[in-house]
Write an enzyme that holds these catalytic residues in place. Structure first.
Site, PDB file in Angstrom:
ATOM      1  N   ASP A  38       0.856  -1.180   0.000  1.00 15.01           N
ATOM      2  CA  ASP A  38       0.000   0.000   0.000  1.00 15.01           C
ATOM      3  C   ASP A  38       0.893   1.232   0.000  1.00 15.01           C
ATOM      4  O   ASP A  38       1.466   1.606   1.025  1.00 15.01           O
ATOM      5  CB  ASP A  38      -0.904  -0.009   1.244  1.00 15.01           C
ATOM      6  CG  ASP A  38      -1.814   1.212   1.302  1.00 15.01           C
ATOM      7  OD1 ASP A  38      -1.771   2.050   0.371  1.00 15.01           O
ATOM      8  OD2 ASP A  38      -2.563   1.340   2.292  1.00 15.01           O
ATOM      9  N   THR A  74       1.643  12.691 -16.788  1.00 17.35           N
ATOM     10  CA  THR A  74       0.599  12.793 -17.815  1.00 17.35           C
ATOM     11  C   THR A  74       0.605  14.122 -18.558  1.00 17.35           C
ATOM     12  O   THR A  74       1.095  15.143 -18.048  1.00 17.35           O
ATOM     13  CB  THR A  74      -0.780  12.616 -17.142  1.00 17.35           C
ATOM     14  OG1 THR A  74      -1.823  12.842 -18.098  1.00 17.35           O
ATOM     15  CG2 THR A  74      -0.971  13.600 -16.004  1.00 17.35           C
ATOM     16  N   TYR A 102      -7.477  15.470 -11.724  1.00 13.04           N
ATOM     17  CA  TYR A 102      -6.468  14.495 -12.126  1.00 13.04           C
ATOM     18  C   TYR A 102      -5.156  15.197 -12.484  1.00 13.04           C
ATOM     19  O   TYR A 102      -4.080  14.828 -11.995  1.00 13.04           O
ATOM     20  CB  TYR A 102      -6.990  13.677 -13.313  1.00 13.04           C
ATOM     21  CG  TYR A 102      -5.960  12.750 -13.922  1.00 13.04           C
ATOM     22  CD1 TYR A 102      -5.452  11.675 -13.202  1.00 13.04           C
ATOM     23  CD2 TYR A 102      -5.502  12.957 -15.223  1.00 13.04           C
ATOM     24  CE1 TYR A 102      -4.496  10.827 -13.765  1.00 13.04           C
ATOM     25  CE2 TYR A 102      -4.556  12.106 -15.792  1.00 13.04           C
ATOM     26  CZ  TYR A 102      -4.057  11.053 -15.058  1.00 13.04           C
ATOM     27  OH  TYR A 102      -3.118  10.217 -15.614  1.00 13.04           O
TER      28      TYR A 102
END
Length: 282
Positions: free
Chosen positions: A37, A102, A126
């Site tokens: 995690d 991105t 995002y």
């Protein structure tokens, strides 16, 4: 080296695992949330130290662009906070990190391909969280590389290519946006570029990687159907305004690849060649 791969069940993570077989001089720890995690700072630190990790390739992210607008806290945790934890943990060991980002860090108002030094201006949750993640990695690890990519697809997972093939077979009529321009990226090609950087040695900084060329989603769909042999579905061009979405998309997000090509002496395939390869594998 001992290399930690995060997000191993994603499109890029799966392609990286396939290429690991060609780079067996290293030991890989392929993890997703079940194994590690990354939002747990102490768990990250313990894993990195216990397995004596030398480098990290972080492909884990919250990528549901529209859902991100409703799940901003989780998006921030996965895309910004967690990469910072990874960067700090590997920095303690004097290691390196490659972090995948991105085209959404840009607002899409350019008319020429974005270079790494262009001003960032994300206009979605995002995009903002991914930009924050970039900064956390650069601040946390001196030997870190950010690789921004766009329009990712592969034979694995859910993606635009597989969706358009499925819809092309199911429907006789399909509307696709024509006024957003970018470059598709075959995740396998991105994985090849990552391994080139690992093999030659990390050169810190921000890089752009997508396939070569530029195209709209509409034209991309037409090419997908042509290559896949789908002839019975009529594809219509739509304006962005005709296809309401919760998150803003960049209207133009073509990335300039000169820096990564020159730094690591790699050739980047043209988008249509890579699309043909992917569809053949499908």
């Amino acid at each position: 080296m001992n290399i930690l791969i995060t997000g191993c069940n994603g499109q890029l993570g799966n392609e990286v695992q396939l290429l690991e077989k060609e780079h067996q001089e290293h030991t890989y720890f392929n993890t997703d949330v079940q194994e590690l995690d990354i939002t747990d700072k102490e768990a990250v630190r313990a894993f990195v130290n216990e397995h004596q990790i030398d480098g990290i390739v972080n492909g884990a992210a919250y990528t549901a662009v529209d859902k991100a607008e409703e799940n901003q806290t989780l998006c921030q945790l996965l895309n910004a906070t967690a990469p910072g934890y990874l960067a700090e943990a590997i920095e303690e060991r004097g290691g390196w990190m490659i972090h995948i980002s991105t085209d959404y860090v840009f607002d899409g108002t350019n008319h020429t391909p974005y270079v790494e030094t262009d001003p960032v201006c994300p206009n979605s949750t995002y995009g903002r969280t991914k930009l924050a993640g970039e900064q956390a990695v650069l601040d946390g690890c001196r030997r870190s590389m950010i690789i921004r990519t766009a329009w990712l697809y592969s034979t694995f997972g859910n993606n635009f290519v597989k969706t358009m093939i499925r819809l092309g077979k199911e429907k006789s009529d399909l509307g696709v946006i024509f006024d957003q321009i970018g470059t598709p990226t075959y995740a396998r090609d991105l994985a090849v570029a990552i391994f080139a950087a690992v093999k030659q040695g990390i050169v810190p900084g921000i890089y752009h990687f997508s396939n070569e060329g530029a195209i709209s989603w509409y034209d991309f769909t037409k090419a997908i159907h042509r290559i896949a042999g789908i002839t019975q579905c009529r594809v219509r061009p739509l304006h962005t305004s005709e296809y309401p979405a919760q998150a803003n998309r960049p209207h133009y997000s073509v990335l300039d690849k000169t820096k990564i090509k020159q730094t690591f002496a790699i050739e980047v395939p043209y988008w249509e060649e890579s699309l043909k390869e992917c569809i053949e594998r499908l």
